[in-house]
Every structure is written in structure tokens, then in C-alpha cells.
Design a protein around this motif. Structure first.
Motif, short mmCIF file in Angstrom:
data_model
loop_
_atom_site.label_atom_id
_atom_site.label_comp_id
_atom_site.label_asym_id
_atom_site.label_seq_id
_atom_site.Cartn_x
_atom_site.Cartn_y
_atom_site.Cartn_z
N VAL A 1 0.83 -1.21 0.00
CA VAL A 1 0.00 0.00 0.00
C VAL A 1 0.86 1.26 0.00
CG1 VAL A 1 -1.73 1.31 1.31
CG2 VAL A 1 -1.95 -1.17 1.06
N ALA A 2 1.91 1.28 0.79
CA ALA A 2 2.76 2.47 0.86
C ALA A 2 3.40 2.75 -0.50
CB ALA A 2 3.84 2.31 1.93
N ALA A 3 3.91 1.72 -1.16
CA ALA A 3 4.54 1.91 -2.47
C ALA A 3 3.50 2.33 -3.52
CB ALA A 3 5.26 0.63 -2.91
N LEU A 4 2.33 1.72 -3.48
CA LEU A 4 1.27 2.10 -4.41
C LEU A 4 0.88 3.57 -4.22
CD1 LEU A 4 -0.96 -1.09 -4.06
CD2 LEU A 4 0.16 -0.33 -6.19
N TYR A 5 0.66 3.95 -2.99
CA TYR A 5 0.23 5.31 -2.65
C TYR A 5 1.31 6.33 -3.02
CZ TYR A 5 -1.01 9.29 0.35
OH TYR A 5 -1.31 10.53 0.83
N GLU A 6 2.54 6.07 -2.63
CA GLU A 6 3.62 7.03 -2.88
C GLU A 6 3.94 7.14 -4.36
OE1 GLU A 6 6.91 6.55 -0.12
OE2 GLU A 6 5.48 6.27 1.52
N LYS A 7 3.86 6.03 -5.08
CA LYS A 7 4.09 6.10 -6.54
C LYS A 7 2.95 6.88 -7.19
CE LYS A 7 5.02 3.54 -10.74
NZ LYS A 7 5.04 2.25 -11.40
N ALA A 8 1.72 6.70 -6.68
CA ALA A 8 0.59 7.46 -7.21
C ALA A 8 0.81 8.97 -7.02
CB ALA A 8 -0.71 7.02 -6.53
N ILE A 9 1.29 9.34 -5.86
CA ILE A 9 1.59 10.76 -5.60
C ILE A 9 2.66 11.25 -6.57
CG2 ILE A 9 2.64 12.36 -3.95
CD1 ILE A 9 1.23 10.76 -1.73
N LEU A 10 3.66 10.42 -6.76
CA LEU A 10 4.77 10.77 -7.66
C LEU A 10 4.27 11.01 -9.09
CD1 LEU A 10 7.93 10.94 -7.51
CD2 LEU A 10 7.95 8.59 -8.33
N LEU A 11 3.31 10.20 -9.53
CA LEU A 11 2.79 10.29 -10.91
C LEU A 11 1.64 11.27 -11.07
CD1 LEU A 11 2.80 6.51 -11.93
CD2 LEU A 11 4.45 8.28 -12.56
N ALA A 12 1.11 11.76 -9.96
CA ALA A 12 -0.11 12.59 -10.01
C ALA A 12 0.00 13.78 -10.96
CB ALA A 12 -0.48 13.06 -8.61
N SER A 13 1.15 14.38 -11.05
CA SER A 13 1.28 15.57 -11.90
C SER A 13 1.63 15.25 -13.35
CB SER A 13 2.32 16.53 -11.32
OG SER A 13 3.58 15.90 -11.31
N THR A 14 2.08 14.03 -13.61
CA THR A 14 2.50 13.69 -14.99
C THR A 14 1.61 12.66 -15.68
OG1 THR A 14 4.03 12.01 -14.16
CG2 THR A 14 4.92 14.23 -14.52
N ASP A 15 0.96 11.79 -14.90
CA ASP A 15 0.14 10.73 -15.48
C ASP A 15 -1.01 10.41 -14.53
OD1 ASP A 15 -0.96 8.50 -16.70
OD2 ASP A 15 0.95 7.46 -16.98
N LYS A 16 -2.05 11.26 -14.61
CA LYS A 16 -3.18 11.12 -13.68
C LYS A 16 -3.85 9.76 -13.76
CE LYS A 16 -5.12 15.45 -12.20
NZ LYS A 16 -6.24 16.36 -12.23
N ALA A 17 -3.97 9.22 -14.96
CA ALA A 17 -4.66 7.93 -15.13
C ALA A 17 -3.90 6.83 -14.40
CB ALA A 17 -4.80 7.60 -16.61
#
Length: 162
Positions: free
Chosen positions: A116-132
């Protein structure tokens, strides 16, 4: 004892008190601790406790470049320890090295796709470049999250829906 002597003594005691305060300030203690741990790490390069403590002190001081080197060393010494990998990924993210952070998150997720931590943090990392992609990761994190982790993931998902 003259007035000049009393004033001189008071000034001296004031300076001595001030010097003791400075020498025992949190910054001075941290600086001394950093130097002590650097010495231990030089003498015992595989002393993981010293590496961890030094890295934590450096992170607190915002000295990320040296902390990254230490975290890389910890990952090499203890590759099975996910915490070191997560910390290294976070340091890369903080120092504007998203590709390096993403590689580590990918490595973690290849071993444990429900982390969950890796999924969440990677999602934050990608939020500005790849929302999908970020939304997909956050959704998967939400599916696997504990009840206490769900509110922050839900907040991320809401921000990705805007």
C-alpha cells in the motif's frame, strides 16, 4: 573587589554560560552526533545501526545527498529490508529525482504488488504527470489499505478526479 572586577566577572560568566548553551544546543549536539556517526561508519562500514542513525540525522538537517548514499548502502547491505528501499525512494522524490524513485517503487511492487505504501507514494509521484496511472495505483492502494490508511488514499483519489 572593585566594580570593574564584578562587571568583568559577570561578563565572563555570561559568556561562559552562553558558550555552554551554544555547545549544548540541538544544532551543536546534532553536528557532533553526525561527526561521531561518520567516524563509526568509516571505521565499521557495515555497521547498519550507525548508517541508519547517521542517515536519519542527515535527513533531519536536510542533507539529502549524503543520506541518499547511506540509504543506497543500506539497500545493498540488507536488500530484503523494504523500509530502506522506501526511504531511498522518498529521498529521491524529495530531491526531484522522480525516475529514480519510480524505479524503486516498481521494484518493490514487482515483489509485492499489494504494498500500500509503495502504491500510494508512486501514485503521488505520478499525479502531476500521469493522472490515469496515478488513479489506478491509488485505487489499488485503496483496495488493499487498512481502515486507518483509507482516508488519505481517498483524499488522493478525490484530488485525482478533479
Amino acid at each position: 573587589v572593585g566594580l570593574v572586577t564584578i562587571v568583568s566577572l559577570a561578563s565572563w560568566f555570561g559568556i561562559a554560560w552562553y558558550e555552554r548553551q551554544v555547545a549544548n544546543s540541538p544544532d551543536a549536539l546534532t553536528a557532533r552526533s553526525i561527526e561521531q556517526y561518520r567516524g563509526v561508519v568509516r571505521a565499521q562500514p557495515e555497521n547498519t545501526d550507525a548508517i541508519i542513525n547517521l542517515a536519519n540525522l542527515l535527513i533531519q538537517k536536510g542533507e539529502y545527498a549524503e543520506a541518499i548514499v547511506l540509504m543506497q548502502k543500506l539497500v545493498r547491505l540488507q536488500p530484503q529490508e523494504m523500509e530502506w528501499q522506501m526511504n531511498l525512494a522518498r529521498l529521491y522524490a524529495v530531491t526531484q529525482q522522480p525516475k529514480e524513485a519510480q524505479k524503486i517503487y516498481d521494484s518493490i511492487l514487482n515483489r509485492d504488488g499489494k504494498n500500500v505504501a509503495a502504491l500510494y507514494e508512486k501514485a503521488i509521484l505520478l499525479a502531476s504527470t500521469d493522472k490515469a496511472a496515478a488513479k489506478q495505483l491509488a485505487t489499488k492502494a485503496m483496495q488493499n489499505a487498512s481502515a486507518e490508511a483509507k482516508p488519505k488514499i481517498s483524499q488522493l483519489l478525490s484530488s485525482l478526479s478533479n
